[in-house]
Write a protein that holds these residues in place. Sequence first.
Motif, mmCIF file in Angstrom:
data_model
loop_
_atom_site.group_PDB
_atom_site.id
_atom_site.type_symbol
_atom_site.label_atom_id
_atom_site.label_comp_id
_atom_site.label_asym_id
_atom_site.label_seq_id
_atom_site.Cartn_x
_atom_site.Cartn_y
_atom_site.Cartn_z
ATOM 1 N N ASP A 281 0.807 -1.212 0.000
ATOM 2 C CA ASP A 281 0.000 0.000 0.000
ATOM 3 C C ASP A 281 0.846 1.270 0.000
ATOM 4 O OD1 ASP A 281 0.851 -0.053 2.638
ATOM 5 O OD2 ASP A 281 -1.160 -0.167 3.495
ATOM 6 N N TRP A 282 2.164 1.121 -0.136
ATOM 7 C CA TRP A 282 3.013 2.301 -0.276
ATOM 8 C C TRP A 282 4.270 1.956 -1.057
ATOM 9 C CZ3 TRP A 282 8.004 2.418 1.634
ATOM 10 C CH2 TRP A 282 8.335 1.480 2.603
ATOM 11 N N CYS A 283 4.803 2.957 -1.706
ATOM 12 C CA CYS A 283 6.107 2.828 -2.352
ATOM 13 C C CYS A 283 6.806 4.177 -2.279
ATOM 14 C CB CYS A 283 6.013 2.320 -3.785
ATOM 15 S SG CYS A 283 5.223 3.422 -4.947
ATOM 16 N N GLY B 144 1.101 -1.796 5.402
ATOM 17 C CA GLY B 144 0.969 -1.347 6.781
ATOM 18 C C GLY B 144 0.606 0.118 6.905
ATOM 19 N N GLY B 145 0.497 0.800 5.770
ATOM 20 C CA GLY B 145 0.038 2.183 5.798
ATOM 21 C C GLY B 145 1.131 3.206 6.017
ATOM 22 N N ALA B 146 0.713 4.335 6.593
ATOM 23 C CA ALA B 146 1.596 5.488 6.729
ATOM 24 C C ALA B 146 2.752 5.260 7.699
ATOM 25 C CB ALA B 146 0.787 6.706 7.164
ATOM 26 N N GLU B 147 2.550 4.430 8.714
ATOM 27 C CA GLU B 147 3.603 4.239 9.724
ATOM 28 C C GLU B 147 4.886 3.646 9.135
ATOM 29 O OE1 GLU B 147 5.635 4.690 13.090
ATOM 30 O OE2 GLU B 147 3.646 5.499 12.705
ATOM 31 N N GLY C 11 6.652 9.606 -2.705
ATOM 32 C CA GLY C 11 5.955 8.424 -2.232
ATOM 33 C C GLY C 11 4.518 8.382 -2.691
ATOM 34 N N LEU C 12 3.987 7.185 -2.717
ATOM 35 C CA LEU C 12 2.583 6.962 -3.022
ATOM 36 C C LEU C 12 2.027 6.046 -1.947
ATOM 37 C CD1 LEU C 12 0.244 7.423 -5.033
ATOM 38 C CD2 LEU C 12 0.986 5.335 -6.189
ATOM 39 N N LEU C 13 0.907 6.439 -1.355
ATOM 40 C CA LEU C 13 0.275 5.684 -0.276
ATOM 41 C C LEU C 13 -1.190 5.462 -0.634
ATOM 42 C CD1 LEU C 13 0.233 4.638 2.734
ATOM 43 C CD2 LEU C 13 -0.390 6.988 3.346
ATOM 44 N N ARG C 14 -1.646 4.217 -0.526
ATOM 45 C CA ARG C 14 -3.059 3.898 -0.752
ATOM 46 C C ARG C 14 -3.746 3.798 0.608
ATOM 47 N NH1 ARG C 14 -3.127 -1.272 -3.174
ATOM 48 N NH2 ARG C 14 -3.394 -2.159 -1.129
ATOM 49 N N THR C 15 -4.874 4.497 0.741
ATOM 50 C CA THR C 15 -5.641 4.437 1.976
ATOM 51 C C THR C 15 -7.099 4.157 1.644
ATOM 52 O OG1 THR C 15 -6.210 6.776 2.051
ATOM 53 C CG2 THR C 15 -4.142 6.147 3.077
ATOM 54 N N ALA C 16 -7.845 3.742 2.640
ATOM 55 C CA ALA C 16 -9.286 3.521 2.470
ATOM 56 C C ALA C 16 -10.009 4.476 3.406
ATOM 57 C CB ALA C 16 -9.647 2.083 2.795
ATOM 58 N N ASP C 17 -11.020 5.136 2.877
ATOM 59 C CA ASP C 17 -11.811 6.090 3.642
ATOM 60 C C ASP C 17 -13.260 5.626 3.610
ATOM 61 O OD1 ASP C 17 -12.480 8.322 5.088
ATOM 62 O OD2 ASP C 17 -12.427 9.693 3.376
ATOM 63 N N VAL D 155 -2.461 9.037 -1.723
ATOM 64 C CA VAL D 155 -1.753 10.201 -1.210
ATOM 65 C C VAL D 155 -0.382 10.228 -1.880
ATOM 66 C CG1 VAL D 155 -0.791 11.297 0.854
ATOM 67 C CG2 VAL D 155 -2.925 9.994 1.018
ATOM 68 N N PHE D 156 -0.048 11.356 -2.492
ATOM 69 C CA PHE D 156 1.272 11.557 -3.074
ATOM 70 C C PHE D 156 2.054 12.441 -2.123
ATOM 71 C CE2 PHE D 156 4.138 14.368 -5.386
ATOM 72 C CZ PHE D 156 4.961 13.437 -5.992
#
Length: 113
Positions: free
Chosen positions: A39-41, A60-63, A81-87, A98-99
């Motif tokens: 979910d992130w790179c 594991g998300g933003a942490e 970075g690129l982060l995938r989140t669910a809202d 999130v970029f």
Amino acid sequence: DHVAIPPEAIMSLQGDHVAIPPEVEAAISLVRDDKQTADWCLCGFTNGLPPLTLLGSGHGGAEPLSQALASPALRSTVAYGLLRTADKIDATTMTKFVFLSFIGPDVPVMRRA
């Protein structure tokens, strides 16, 4: 402190785009795929200069992404970075991306712009 810019870096900075290596493309594709656990790179320029390289990816998300950015190895790196989140809103779950851009504290001032 003066750092010489290699000629190949100057050439790549003059173009209208930055070459994206296959491993960076693959990491971005995994983050964009809801069926994948990644979910992130994070990719970037070491010492603020090309070439673009994959610096890390995971789940594991933003942490864990935040922990990767805190690494001493990234102090002289310009990273993206690129982060995938669910809202979740009411009964609907929306995937959001999130970029982020990161400039390490040891990147020279003239390369920060």
